[in-house]
Design a protein around this motif. Structure first.
Motif, PDB file in Angstrom:
ATOM      1  N   ASN A  36      38.419  -5.471 -11.433  1.00  0.00           N
ATOM      2  CA  ASN A  36      37.848  -5.266 -10.217  1.00  0.00           C
ATOM      3  C   ASN A  36      36.705  -6.321  -9.688  1.00  0.00           C
ATOM      4  OD1 ASN A  36      37.930  -3.531  -8.097  1.00  0.00           O
ATOM      5  ND2 ASN A  36      36.519  -2.145  -8.667  1.00  0.00           N
ATOM      6  N   ASN A  37      37.096  -7.591 -10.151  1.00  0.00           N
ATOM      7  CA  ASN A  37      36.316  -8.860  -9.728  1.00  0.00           C
ATOM      8  C   ASN A  37      37.170  -9.339  -8.509  1.00  0.00           C
ATOM      9  OD1 ASN A  37      35.074 -11.165  -9.476  1.00  0.00           O
ATOM     10  ND2 ASN A  37      35.635 -11.893 -11.642  1.00  0.00           N
ATOM     11  N   PRO A  38      36.269  -9.079  -7.360  1.00  0.00           N
ATOM     12  CA  PRO A  38      36.822  -9.287  -6.109  1.00  0.00           C
ATOM     13  C   PRO A  38      36.739 -11.190  -5.900  1.00  0.00           C
ATOM     14  CG  PRO A  38      34.964  -8.453  -5.753  1.00  0.00           C
ATOM     15  CD  PRO A  38      35.207  -8.389  -7.138  1.00  0.00           C
ATOM     16  N   TYR A  39      35.833 -11.721  -6.758  1.00  0.00           N
ATOM     17  CA  TYR A  39      35.562 -12.991  -6.436  1.00  0.00           C
ATOM     18  C   TYR A  39      36.563 -14.157  -7.097  1.00  0.00           C
ATOM     19  CZ  TYR A  39      31.540 -10.210  -5.765  1.00  0.00           C
ATOM     20  OH  TYR A  39      30.601  -9.197  -5.708  1.00  0.00           O
ATOM     21  N   ARG A  40      37.425 -13.676  -7.932  1.00  0.00           N
ATOM     22  CA  ARG A  40      38.399 -14.348  -8.605  1.00  0.00           C
ATOM     23  C   ARG A  40      39.562 -14.754  -7.688  1.00  0.00           C
ATOM     24  NH1 ARG A  40      40.654 -12.264 -14.133  1.00  0.00           N
ATOM     25  NH2 ARG A  40      42.363 -11.355 -12.495  1.00  0.00           N
ATOM     26  N   PHE A  41      39.940 -15.938  -7.688  1.00  0.00           N
ATOM     27  CA  PHE A  41      40.917 -16.342  -6.805  1.00  0.00           C
ATOM     28  C   PHE A  41      42.309 -16.054  -7.786  1.00  0.00           C
ATOM     29  CE2 PHE A  41      44.521 -19.533  -5.985  1.00  0.00           C
ATOM     30  CZ  PHE A  41      44.494 -19.607  -4.797  1.00  0.00           C
ATOM     31  N   GLN A 214      39.768 -12.678   2.139  1.00  0.00           N
ATOM     32  CA  GLN A 214      40.012 -12.970   0.769  1.00  0.00           C
ATOM     33  C   GLN A 214      39.156 -14.138   0.548  1.00  0.00           C
ATOM     34  OE1 GLN A 214      44.057 -13.275   0.399  1.00  0.00           O
ATOM     35  NE2 GLN A 214      44.756 -11.187   0.299  1.00  0.00           N
ATOM     36  N   ALA A 215      39.269 -14.877   1.523  1.00  0.00           N
ATOM     37  CA  ALA A 215      38.330 -16.304   1.348  1.00  0.00           C
ATOM     38  C   ALA A 215      36.909 -16.075   1.346  1.00  0.00           C
ATOM     39  CB  ALA A 215      38.734 -17.307   2.195  1.00  0.00           C
ATOM     40  N   TYR A 220      31.569 -15.768  -1.737  1.00  0.00           N
ATOM     41  CA  TYR A 220      30.403 -15.051  -1.843  1.00  0.00           C
ATOM     42  C   TYR A 220      29.354 -15.705  -2.660  1.00  0.00           C
ATOM     43  CZ  TYR A 220      27.395 -10.977  -2.789  1.00  0.00           C
ATOM     44  OH  TYR A 220      26.503 -10.435  -2.962  1.00  0.00           O
ATOM     45  N   PRO A 221      29.954 -15.591  -4.127  1.00  0.00           N
ATOM     46  CA  PRO A 221      28.927 -16.287  -5.193  1.00  0.00           C
ATOM     47  C   PRO A 221      28.342 -17.470  -4.890  1.00  0.00           C
ATOM     48  CG  PRO A 221      31.060 -15.326  -6.142  1.00  0.00           C
ATOM     49  CD  PRO A 221      31.370 -15.354  -4.430  1.00  0.00           C
ATOM     50  N   ASN A 234      28.157 -14.516 -13.737  1.00  0.00           N
ATOM     51  CA  ASN A 234      29.546 -13.810 -13.424  1.00  0.00           C
ATOM     52  C   ASN A 234      29.102 -12.131 -13.206  1.00  0.00           C
ATOM     53  OD1 ASN A 234      32.028 -15.471 -13.993  1.00  0.00           O
ATOM     54  ND2 ASN A 234      30.577 -15.640 -15.991  1.00  0.00           N
ATOM     55  N   ILE A 235      29.794 -11.556 -12.517  1.00  0.00           N
ATOM     56  CA  ILE A 235      29.461  -9.979 -12.321  1.00  0.00           C
ATOM     57  C   ILE A 235      30.945  -9.325 -12.695  1.00  0.00           C
ATOM     58  CG2 ILE A 235      29.168  -8.434 -10.648  1.00  0.00           C
ATOM     59  CD1 ILE A 235      27.331 -10.186  -9.020  1.00  0.00           C
ATOM     60  N   PHE A 236      30.646  -8.398 -13.481  1.00  0.00           N
ATOM     61  CA  PHE A 236      31.742  -7.637 -13.733  1.00  0.00           C
ATOM     62  C   PHE A 236      31.687  -6.195 -13.621  1.00  0.00           C
ATOM     63  CE2 PHE A 236      31.311 -11.131 -16.860  1.00  0.00           C
ATOM     64  CZ  PHE A 236      33.005 -11.631 -16.753  1.00  0.00           C
ATOM     65  N   ILE A 237      32.486  -5.735 -12.742  1.00  0.00           N
ATOM     66  CA  ILE A 237      32.176  -4.219 -12.174  1.00  0.00           C
ATOM     67  C   ILE A 237      33.815  -3.282 -12.594  1.00  0.00           C
ATOM     68  CG2 ILE A 237      31.968  -2.652 -10.111  1.00  0.00           C
ATOM     69  CD1 ILE A 237      30.574  -5.059  -8.912  1.00  0.00           C
TER      70      ILE A 237
END
Length: 254
Positions: A36-41, A214-215, A220-221, A234-237
């Motif tokens: 559920n990491n939305p920041y990963r490409f 998506q971009a 965002y980070p 890093n954020i892990f949810i």
């Protein structure tokens, strides 16, 4: 018949995005955990929107696609008695739904401030891209009113909001995202129904909208770290479900 095919195509685009998210799910006997990491490409996230945008760009020169545009326009015009301007409002419905659900105590992935940063980034990326194409392509609208038809800004806004809604509320229910994409697909259809856009305009707008959101999540980070001084690596949810309890765990690495 051609109209039915177009509606099916738009719905398939929506469910393709939903399906990509489902592939990230990992199931065990008692726990269902999503990456559920939305920041990963992820490269596969680009495939569908890039394809939609590519079809539209090819359509600028392809006689076959231009013929399909005209055939669909003519078929729609044969069965239209009056216009429905619902698309002027439905384009904003998915993005407003994110805030509306939160007001109804349905919590999404991000806080009000963070989701607004993401939405503003997505809207800026979408707006710049759409207007750049409009100025350079100079495609005449089906109704002949102007030469800024390509791509559809209404459709881009709707699909941007639908992807935003899906990402924010996927953990609550995938059907929220499905509903958002259904509204977005309907917006694209009514742009053609109202004789304001060609099919290739709508497909390209959908691709731009999805890719812009998506971009925005990928950026965002970096944006929050640079402009809002959020210092994290890093954020892990991850949500968890079992027979006894359910919830969401969050781990932040500083």
């Amino acid at each position: 018949m051609r109209v039915c095919k177009i509606l099916i195509l738009l719905v398939l685009c929506a469910f393709t995005v939903i399906g990509q998210a489902q592939e990230d799910s990992v199931k065990t006997d008692t726990v269902r955990v999503m990456d559920n990491n939305p920041y990963r490409f992820r490269i596969r996230q680009v495939i569908l929107p890039a394809t939609l945008i590519g079809v539209g760009i090819i359509g600028l020169e392809s006689h076959w696609l231009q013929y399909q545009n005209r055939e669909l326009r003519d078929e729609l015009r044969e069965n239209i008695d009056s216009k429905f301007t619902v698309d002027d409002f439905s384009q904003y419905a998915p993005m407003f739904a994110v805030y509306g659900l939160n007001l109804c105590s349905v919590k999404g992935r991000h806080s009000f401030t963070d989701r607004t940063i993401i939405l503003a980034t997505a809207y800026a990326l979408m707006g710049i891209t759409v207007n750049t194409f409009k100025m350079t392509a100079s495609v005449e609208r089906p109704d002949g009113s102007s030469r800024n038809s390509f791509p559809s800004g209404h459709t881009a806004t709707a699909f941007m909001g639908a992807e935003f809604l899906r990402k924010e509320y996927w953990d609550v229910s995938p059907w929220i995202g499905v509903a958002g994409y259904a509204v977005a697909a309907g917006t694209g259809f009514f742009r053609m129904y109202n004789n304001r856009h060609w099919l290739t305009d709508v497909l390209t707008g959908a691709g731009i909208g999805i890719l812009s959101t998506q971009a925005a999540y990928w950026l965002y980070p970096t944006i929050t770290k640079t402009f809002f001084r959020k210092r994290y690596k890093n954020i892990f949810i991850s949500p968890y479900f079992s027979k006894e309890e359910k919830g969401v765990s969050c781990h932040i690495a500083f």
